[in-house]
Design a protein around this motif. Sequence first.
Motif, short mmCIF file in Angstrom:
data_model
loop_
_atom_site.label_atom_id
_atom_site.label_comp_id
_atom_site.label_asym_id
_atom_site.label_seq_id
_atom_site.Cartn_x
_atom_site.Cartn_y
_atom_site.Cartn_z
N ARG A 1 -1.85 26.36 -5.49
CA ARG A 1 -1.05 25.51 -4.60
C ARG A 1 -0.07 26.44 -3.89
O ARG A 1 0.73 27.13 -4.52
CB ARG A 1 -0.29 24.46 -5.40
CG ARG A 1 0.76 23.72 -4.58
CD ARG A 1 1.42 22.65 -5.42
NE ARG A 1 0.52 21.53 -5.64
CZ ARG A 1 0.72 20.59 -6.56
NH1 ARG A 1 1.75 20.65 -7.37
NH2 ARG A 1 -0.14 19.59 -6.66
N VAL A 2 -0.12 26.44 -2.58
CA VAL A 2 0.64 27.42 -1.79
C VAL A 2 1.69 26.72 -0.95
O VAL A 2 1.41 25.74 -0.24
CB VAL A 2 -0.30 28.24 -0.88
CG1 VAL A 2 0.49 29.10 0.10
CG2 VAL A 2 -1.23 29.11 -1.73
N PHE A 3 2.90 27.25 -1.00
CA PHE A 3 3.98 26.85 -0.12
C PHE A 3 4.22 28.02 0.84
O PHE A 3 4.80 29.05 0.45
CB PHE A 3 5.23 26.50 -0.91
CG PHE A 3 5.02 25.35 -1.86
CD1 PHE A 3 5.02 24.04 -1.41
CD2 PHE A 3 4.77 25.60 -3.20
CE1 PHE A 3 4.78 22.99 -2.28
CE2 PHE A 3 4.54 24.55 -4.09
CZ PHE A 3 4.55 23.25 -3.63
N ALA A 4 3.71 27.89 2.04
CA ALA A 4 3.79 28.94 3.06
C ALA A 4 5.03 28.69 3.90
O ALA A 4 5.12 27.66 4.58
CB ALA A 4 2.53 28.93 3.92
N THR A 5 5.96 29.62 3.88
CA THR A 5 7.22 29.40 4.60
C THR A 5 7.33 30.35 5.78
O THR A 5 6.84 31.48 5.74
CB THR A 5 8.43 29.58 3.67
OG1 THR A 5 8.65 30.98 3.40
CG2 THR A 5 8.25 28.83 2.36
N MET A 6 7.98 29.86 6.82
CA MET A 6 8.26 30.68 8.00
C MET A 6 9.42 30.06 8.76
O MET A 6 9.75 28.89 8.57
CB MET A 6 7.01 30.82 8.88
CG MET A 6 6.52 29.51 9.48
SD MET A 6 4.97 29.72 10.45
CE MET A 6 3.74 29.83 9.14
N PRO B 1 2.96 27.77 16.63
CA PRO B 1 1.50 27.74 16.57
C PRO B 1 0.93 28.29 15.26
O PRO B 1 -0.09 27.79 14.77
CB PRO B 1 1.08 28.63 17.76
CG PRO B 1 2.24 28.58 18.69
CD PRO B 1 3.46 28.47 17.84
N GLU B 2 1.59 29.29 14.68
CA GLU B 2 1.07 29.88 13.45
C GLU B 2 1.07 28.87 12.31
O GLU B 2 0.16 28.84 11.47
CB GLU B 2 1.89 31.10 13.05
CG GLU B 2 1.82 32.24 14.06
CD GLU B 2 2.88 32.15 15.14
OE1 GLU B 2 3.11 33.15 15.84
OE2 GLU B 2 3.49 31.07 15.30
N ALA B 3 2.10 28.02 12.26
CA ALA B 3 2.15 26.98 11.23
C ALA B 3 1.05 25.96 11.45
O ALA B 3 0.36 25.53 10.50
CB ALA B 3 3.53 26.31 11.25
N ALA B 4 0.87 25.56 12.71
CA ALA B 4 -0.18 24.60 13.02
C ALA B 4 -1.56 25.16 12.67
O ALA B 4 -2.44 24.43 12.20
CB ALA B 4 -0.13 24.23 14.50
N ASP B 5 -1.75 26.45 12.86
CA ASP B 5 -3.02 27.09 12.54
C ASP B 5 -3.28 27.06 11.04
O ASP B 5 -4.39 26.72 10.60
CB ASP B 5 -3.00 28.53 13.05
CG ASP B 5 -4.38 29.17 13.03
OD1 ASP B 5 -5.36 28.49 13.34
OD2 ASP B 5 -4.46 30.37 12.67
#
Length: 335
Positions: free
Chosen positions: A63-68, A74-78
Amino acid sequence: MTHYNRRQILAGTGAAFAVAGAAPVMGAKPVATSLEGKSFLITGTSSGFGYLGALLYARLGARVFATMRNLPRPEAADLERIARAERLDLTVLPLDVLSDDQVTAAVGEAERINGGPVDALINNAGIVISGPVELHDMEAARLAFDTNVYGCQRLARAVLPGMRERKSGLIVNVSSQQGRIIMPGMGLYSATKFALESMSEQLAYELAPHGIEVVIIQPGGYPTKVGANRARYNADLLARAEEKHKAGYPEMVSAMSSSASGRSVSAAMADMPDPEEVPRAIAEIAAMPPGTRPLRRPVHPAPKPQEAINRVSRETQLALLGNGRYAPWAEAVLD
Protein backbone atom coordinates in the motif's frame (compact mmCIF):
# COMPACT_ATOMS: atom_id res chain seq x y z
CA MET A 1 29.06 -6.73 29.02
CA THR A 2 26.49 -8.83 27.19
CA HIS A 3 26.64 -8.46 23.44
CA TYR A 4 23.77 -8.89 21.02
CA ASN A 5 23.59 -9.09 17.30
CA ARG A 6 21.24 -6.94 15.29
CA ARG A 7 18.63 -9.63 14.74
CA GLN A 8 18.47 -10.43 18.48
CA ILE A 9 17.86 -6.81 19.46
CA LEU A 10 15.19 -6.25 16.82
CA ALA A 11 13.51 -9.59 17.41
CA GLY A 12 13.48 -8.88 21.12
CA THR A 13 11.45 -5.73 20.57
CA GLY A 14 8.88 -7.52 18.45
CA ALA A 15 9.83 -6.21 15.00
CA ALA A 16 7.70 -7.90 12.37
CA PHE A 17 8.52 -6.36 9.03
CA ALA A 18 9.86 -9.53 7.42
CA VAL A 19 8.68 -10.19 3.89
CA ALA A 20 9.59 -13.47 2.26
CA GLY A 21 11.61 -13.89 -0.87
CA ALA A 22 14.11 -11.03 -1.09
CA ALA A 23 17.14 -11.62 -3.27
CA PRO A 24 20.21 -9.41 -2.78
CA VAL A 25 20.67 -8.44 -6.40
CA MET A 26 22.00 -5.10 -7.60
CA GLY A 27 20.89 -3.53 -10.83
CA ALA A 28 18.76 -6.55 -11.77
CA LYS A 29 15.03 -6.90 -11.39
CA PRO A 30 14.01 -8.30 -7.99
CA VAL A 31 13.40 -12.03 -7.88
CA ALA A 32 10.28 -13.22 -6.05
CA THR A 33 10.27 -10.09 -3.90
CA SER A 34 6.92 -9.42 -2.27
CA LEU A 35 5.87 -6.39 -0.26
CA GLU A 36 2.35 -7.68 0.16
CA GLY A 37 0.55 -6.25 3.16
CA LYS A 38 3.12 -3.53 3.87
CA SER A 39 2.62 0.23 3.67
CA PHE A 40 5.06 2.79 2.29
CA LEU A 41 5.02 6.58 2.56
CA ILE A 42 7.31 8.18 -0.02
CA THR A 43 8.32 11.80 -0.51
CA GLY A 44 9.19 13.41 -3.83
CA THR A 45 7.17 11.11 -6.09
CA SER A 46 6.60 13.56 -8.94
CA SER A 47 9.65 12.18 -10.78
CA GLY A 48 12.80 10.08 -10.58
CA PHE A 49 13.39 7.52 -7.85
CA GLY A 50 10.22 8.56 -6.02
CA TYR A 51 7.90 8.17 -9.01
CA LEU A 52 9.45 4.88 -10.09
CA GLY A 53 9.50 3.61 -6.52
CA ALA A 54 5.85 4.41 -5.88
CA LEU A 55 4.84 2.24 -8.84
CA LEU A 56 7.36 -0.52 -8.10
CA TYR A 57 6.38 -0.94 -4.44
CA ALA A 58 2.68 -0.91 -5.31
CA ARG A 59 3.23 -3.49 -8.05
CA LEU A 60 5.01 -5.66 -5.48
CA GLY A 61 1.90 -5.59 -3.32
CA ALA A 62 2.51 -2.67 -0.95
CA ARG A 63 0.00 0.00 0.00
CA VAL A 64 1.70 3.18 -1.20
CA PHE A 65 1.20 6.76 -0.12
CA ALA A 66 2.90 8.79 -2.86
CA THR A 67 3.44 12.37 -1.77
CA MET A 68 4.41 15.45 -3.74
CA ARG A 69 4.04 19.20 -3.53
CA ASN A 70 2.01 21.64 -5.63
CA LEU A 71 -1.05 19.48 -6.20
CA PRO A 72 -2.91 19.18 -8.46
CA ARG A 73 -0.31 18.45 -11.12
CA PRO A 74 0.02 16.12 -14.14
CA GLU A 75 2.46 13.75 -12.42
CA ALA A 76 -0.08 13.02 -9.68
CA ALA A 77 -2.82 12.43 -12.23
CA ASP A 78 -0.51 10.06 -14.10
CA LEU A 79 0.20 7.99 -10.98
CA GLU A 80 -3.50 7.83 -10.17
CA ARG A 81 -4.37 6.79 -13.74
CA ILE A 82 -1.83 3.94 -13.67
CA ALA A 83 -3.00 2.85 -10.22
CA ARG A 84 -6.61 2.63 -11.44
CA ALA A 85 -5.64 0.74 -14.58
CA GLU A 86 -3.49 -1.78 -12.70
CA ARG A 87 -5.64 -1.91 -9.56
CA LEU A 88 -2.75 -0.76 -7.38
CA ASP A 89 -3.20 0.33 -3.78
CA LEU A 90 -1.71 3.79 -4.34
CA THR A 91 -2.89 7.08 -2.87
CA VAL A 92 -1.43 10.47 -3.81
CA LEU A 93 -1.20 12.96 -0.94
CA PRO A 94 -0.07 16.61 -0.91
CA LEU A 95 3.18 17.09 0.97
CA ASP A 96 5.88 19.73 0.78
CA VAL A 97 8.76 18.58 3.00
CA LEU A 98 9.41 22.25 3.88
CA SER A 99 6.03 22.54 5.61
CA ASP A 100 5.47 21.28 9.16
CA ASP A 101 1.71 21.49 8.67
CA GLN A 102 1.71 19.52 5.42
CA VAL A 103 3.97 16.84 6.88
CA THR A 104 1.68 16.43 9.87
CA ALA A 105 -1.43 16.34 7.69
CA ALA A 106 -0.03 13.86 5.16
CA VAL A 107 1.29 11.44 7.77
CA GLY A 108 -1.97 11.68 9.70
CA GLU A 109 -4.01 10.94 6.60
CA ALA A 110 -1.76 8.02 5.63
CA GLU A 111 -2.08 6.54 9.12
CA ARG A 112 -5.85 7.02 9.03
CA ILE A 113 -6.21 5.21 5.69
CA ASN A 114 -3.72 2.56 6.76
CA GLY A 115 -5.43 1.93 10.07
CA GLY A 116 -2.19 2.53 11.94
CA PRO A 117 1.45 3.50 11.46
CA VAL A 118 3.06 3.01 8.05
CA ASP A 119 5.62 0.24 7.82
CA ALA A 120 8.20 2.20 5.85
CA LEU A 121 9.07 5.85 5.30
CA ILE A 122 11.12 6.56 2.17
CA ASN A 123 12.69 10.02 2.46
CA ASN A 124 13.42 10.54 -1.21
CA ALA A 125 12.76 14.27 -1.83
CA GLY A 126 15.94 16.28 -2.42
CA ILE A 127 17.48 19.05 -4.47
CA VAL A 128 20.86 19.99 -5.94
CA ILE A 129 22.18 23.54 -6.22
CA SER A 130 25.72 23.62 -7.59
CA GLY A 131 28.42 26.27 -7.81
CA PRO A 132 31.06 27.56 -5.38
CA VAL A 133 30.13 27.68 -1.72
CA GLU A 134 30.80 31.42 -1.54
CA LEU A 135 28.18 32.03 -4.20
CA HIS A 136 25.47 30.36 -2.12
CA ASP A 137 23.51 33.08 -0.37
CA MET A 138 21.46 32.32 2.69
CA GLU A 139 18.35 31.72 0.59
CA ALA A 140 20.08 28.93 -1.31
CA ALA A 141 21.75 27.53 1.80
CA ARG A 142 18.50 27.40 3.74
CA LEU A 143 16.62 25.81 0.87
CA ALA A 144 19.27 23.11 0.44
CA PHE A 145 19.37 22.17 4.12
CA ASP A 146 15.64 22.57 4.65
CA THR A 147 14.89 20.16 1.81
CA ASN A 148 17.69 17.61 2.10
CA VAL A 149 18.09 17.44 5.88
CA TYR A 150 15.28 19.11 7.82
CA GLY A 151 12.66 17.63 5.50
CA CYS A 152 13.84 14.13 6.43
CA GLN A 153 13.79 15.09 10.09
CA ARG A 154 10.24 16.43 9.81
CA LEU A 155 9.02 13.17 8.30
CA ALA A 156 10.91 10.97 10.76
CA ARG A 157 9.47 12.84 13.74
CA ALA A 158 5.99 12.49 12.28
CA VAL A 159 6.08 8.71 11.79
CA LEU A 160 8.23 7.63 14.74
CA PRO A 161 5.71 7.81 17.60
CA GLY A 162 3.50 5.28 15.83
CA MET A 163 6.42 3.06 14.82
CA ARG A 164 7.81 3.08 18.36
CA GLU A 165 4.43 2.17 19.82
CA ARG A 166 4.21 -0.77 17.41
CA LYS A 167 7.92 -1.59 17.95
CA SER A 168 8.69 -2.01 14.27
CA GLY A 169 9.34 0.08 11.19
CA LEU A 170 11.82 1.09 8.52
CA ILE A 171 13.12 4.51 7.57
CA VAL A 172 15.05 4.76 4.29
CA ASN A 173 16.91 8.02 3.68
CA VAL A 174 18.14 8.60 0.14
CA SER A 175 21.59 10.17 0.41
CA SER A 176 24.26 10.18 -2.31
CA GLN A 177 27.82 9.16 -3.05
CA GLN A 178 28.47 12.79 -2.20
CA GLY A 179 27.33 12.15 1.34
CA ARG A 180 30.80 10.62 1.77
CA ILE A 181 32.99 12.26 -0.88
CA ILE A 182 33.34 15.86 -2.03
CA MET A 183 33.30 17.20 -5.58
CA PRO A 184 34.41 20.86 -5.83
CA GLY A 185 31.79 23.06 -7.41
CA MET A 186 28.82 21.23 -5.95
CA GLY A 187 28.06 23.98 -3.47
CA LEU A 188 26.44 22.86 -0.25
CA TYR A 189 24.99 19.65 -1.71
CA SER A 190 27.64 17.43 -0.13
CA ALA A 191 27.27 19.30 3.15
CA THR A 192 23.56 18.48 3.23
CA LYS A 193 24.17 14.83 2.40
CA PHE A 194 27.00 14.53 4.95
CA ALA A 195 24.54 15.89 7.50
CA LEU A 196 21.87 13.43 6.39
CA GLU A 197 24.31 10.52 6.67
CA SER A 198 25.24 11.54 10.22
CA MET A 199 21.65 12.12 11.32
CA SER A 200 20.57 8.80 9.81
CA GLU A 201 23.27 6.80 11.57
CA GLN A 202 22.49 8.55 14.84
CA LEU A 203 18.83 7.64 14.40
CA ALA A 204 19.77 4.05 13.61
CA TYR A 205 21.53 3.66 16.97
CA GLU A 206 18.78 5.34 18.95
CA LEU A 207 15.97 3.39 17.27
CA ALA A 208 17.54 -0.08 17.49
CA PRO A 209 16.06 -0.70 20.98
CA HIS A 210 12.64 0.17 19.54
CA GLY A 211 12.78 -2.39 16.73
CA ILE A 212 13.05 0.29 14.03
CA GLU A 213 15.73 0.19 11.35
CA VAL A 214 17.28 3.04 9.38
CA VAL A 215 18.88 2.45 5.99
CA ILE A 216 20.93 4.97 4.02
CA ILE A 217 20.85 4.64 0.22
CA GLN A 218 23.88 6.09 -1.59
CA PRO A 219 23.08 6.45 -5.31
CA GLY A 220 25.56 7.49 -7.95
CA GLY A 221 24.50 9.51 -10.97
CA TYR A 222 21.25 8.55 -12.69
CA PRO A 223 19.16 10.16 -15.45
CA THR A 224 16.37 11.74 -13.44
CA LYS A 225 14.91 15.25 -13.34
CA VAL A 226 17.48 16.26 -10.75
CA GLY A 227 19.58 17.79 -13.56
CA ALA A 228 16.74 19.89 -14.93
CA ASN A 229 15.75 20.98 -11.45
CA ARG A 230 19.35 21.88 -10.65
CA ALA A 231 19.42 24.05 -13.76
CA ARG A 232 16.41 25.96 -12.48
CA TYR A 233 17.87 26.45 -9.00
CA ASN A 234 21.22 27.49 -10.51
CA ALA A 235 19.52 30.04 -12.75
CA ASP A 236 17.71 31.55 -9.77
CA LEU A 237 20.94 31.74 -7.76
CA LEU A 238 22.94 33.27 -10.62
CA ALA A 239 20.24 35.88 -11.22
CA ARG A 240 20.66 37.30 -7.74
CA ALA A 241 24.41 36.64 -7.25
CA GLU A 242 26.70 39.63 -6.81
CA GLU A 243 29.76 40.06 -9.02
CA LYS A 244 32.07 40.25 -6.00
CA HIS A 245 31.17 36.63 -5.19
CA LYS A 246 31.28 35.37 -8.78
CA ALA A 247 34.60 36.99 -9.66
CA GLY A 248 36.82 34.40 -7.99
CA TYR A 249 35.34 31.35 -9.71
CA PRO A 250 34.95 31.97 -13.47
CA GLU A 251 35.09 28.29 -14.48
CA MET A 252 32.57 27.16 -11.87
CA VAL A 253 30.23 30.04 -12.70
CA SER A 254 30.51 29.17 -16.37
CA ALA A 255 29.58 25.56 -15.58
CA MET A 256 26.60 26.82 -13.59
CA SER A 257 25.55 28.96 -16.53
CA SER A 258 25.77 26.00 -18.89
CA SER A 259 23.66 23.93 -16.53
CA ALA A 260 21.19 26.75 -16.03
CA SER A 261 20.73 27.14 -19.77
CA GLY A 262 20.17 23.41 -20.19
CA ARG A 263 23.23 22.93 -22.42
CA SER A 264 24.94 20.42 -20.11
CA VAL A 265 21.94 18.56 -18.74
CA SER A 266 21.17 16.26 -21.67
CA ALA A 267 24.84 15.46 -22.25
CA ALA A 268 25.36 14.65 -18.58
CA MET A 269 22.42 12.26 -18.63
CA ALA A 270 23.49 10.37 -21.74
CA ASP A 271 24.40 6.68 -21.43
CA MET A 272 23.56 6.54 -17.73
CA PRO A 273 22.16 3.49 -15.95
CA ASP A 274 18.54 2.63 -15.24
CA PRO A 275 17.22 4.85 -12.41
CA GLU A 276 14.87 2.07 -11.31
CA GLU A 277 17.95 0.38 -9.83
CA VAL A 278 17.54 2.60 -6.76
CA PRO A 279 13.90 1.71 -5.93
CA ARG A 280 14.72 -1.94 -6.71
CA ALA A 281 17.46 -1.84 -4.09
CA ILE A 282 15.05 -0.25 -1.60
CA ALA A 283 12.44 -2.94 -2.33
CA GLU A 284 15.02 -5.68 -1.77
CA ILE A 285 16.08 -4.16 1.54
CA ALA A 286 12.49 -3.67 2.69
CA ALA A 287 11.82 -7.34 1.96
CA MET A 288 14.72 -8.52 4.11
CA PRO A 289 13.99 -9.87 7.61
CA PRO A 290 14.46 -7.33 10.40
CA GLY A 291 17.94 -7.42 11.81
CA THR A 292 19.58 -8.27 8.48
CA ARG A 293 19.22 -4.96 6.64
CA PRO A 294 22.44 -2.98 6.00
CA LEU A 295 22.93 0.48 7.44
CA ARG A 296 24.22 1.71 4.07
CA ARG A 297 23.68 0.52 0.50
CA PRO A 298 25.66 2.05 -2.38
CA VAL A 299 23.73 1.76 -5.64
CA HIS A 300 25.37 2.21 -9.04
CA PRO A 301 26.99 -0.13 -11.57
CA ALA A 302 30.09 2.09 -11.82
CA PRO A 303 32.83 2.29 -9.15
CA LYS A 304 31.54 3.42 -5.76
CA PRO A 305 34.26 5.53 -4.12
CA GLN A 306 32.31 5.86 -0.87
CA GLU A 307 32.60 2.15 -0.07
CA ALA A 308 36.10 2.52 1.41
CA ILE A 309 34.87 5.35 3.62
CA ASN A 310 31.87 3.27 4.67
CA ARG A 311 34.20 0.49 5.80
CA VAL A 312 36.47 2.80 7.77
CA SER A 313 33.49 4.53 9.34
CA ARG A 314 32.02 1.21 10.46
CA GLU A 315 35.30 0.07 12.02
CA THR A 316 35.79 3.42 13.75
CA GLN A 317 32.27 3.46 15.18
CA LEU A 318 32.56 -0.10 16.45
CA ALA A 319 35.87 0.74 18.11
CA LEU A 320 34.40 3.89 19.64
CA LEU A 321 31.13 2.42 20.90
CA GLY A 322 31.92 -1.28 21.13
CA ASN A 323 33.00 -1.39 24.76
CA GLY A 324 30.68 1.17 26.30
CA ARG A 325 27.04 1.51 27.24
CA TYR A 326 26.02 1.83 23.59
CA ALA A 327 27.77 -1.35 22.47
CA PRO A 328 24.50 -3.27 21.90
CA TRP A 329 23.17 -0.42 19.78
CA ALA A 330 26.38 -0.27 17.73
CA GLU A 331 26.39 -4.01 17.18
CA ALA A 332 22.70 -3.97 16.26
CA VAL A 333 23.31 -1.35 13.58
CA LEU A 334 26.79 -2.20 12.29
CA ASP A 335 27.21 -5.98 12.64
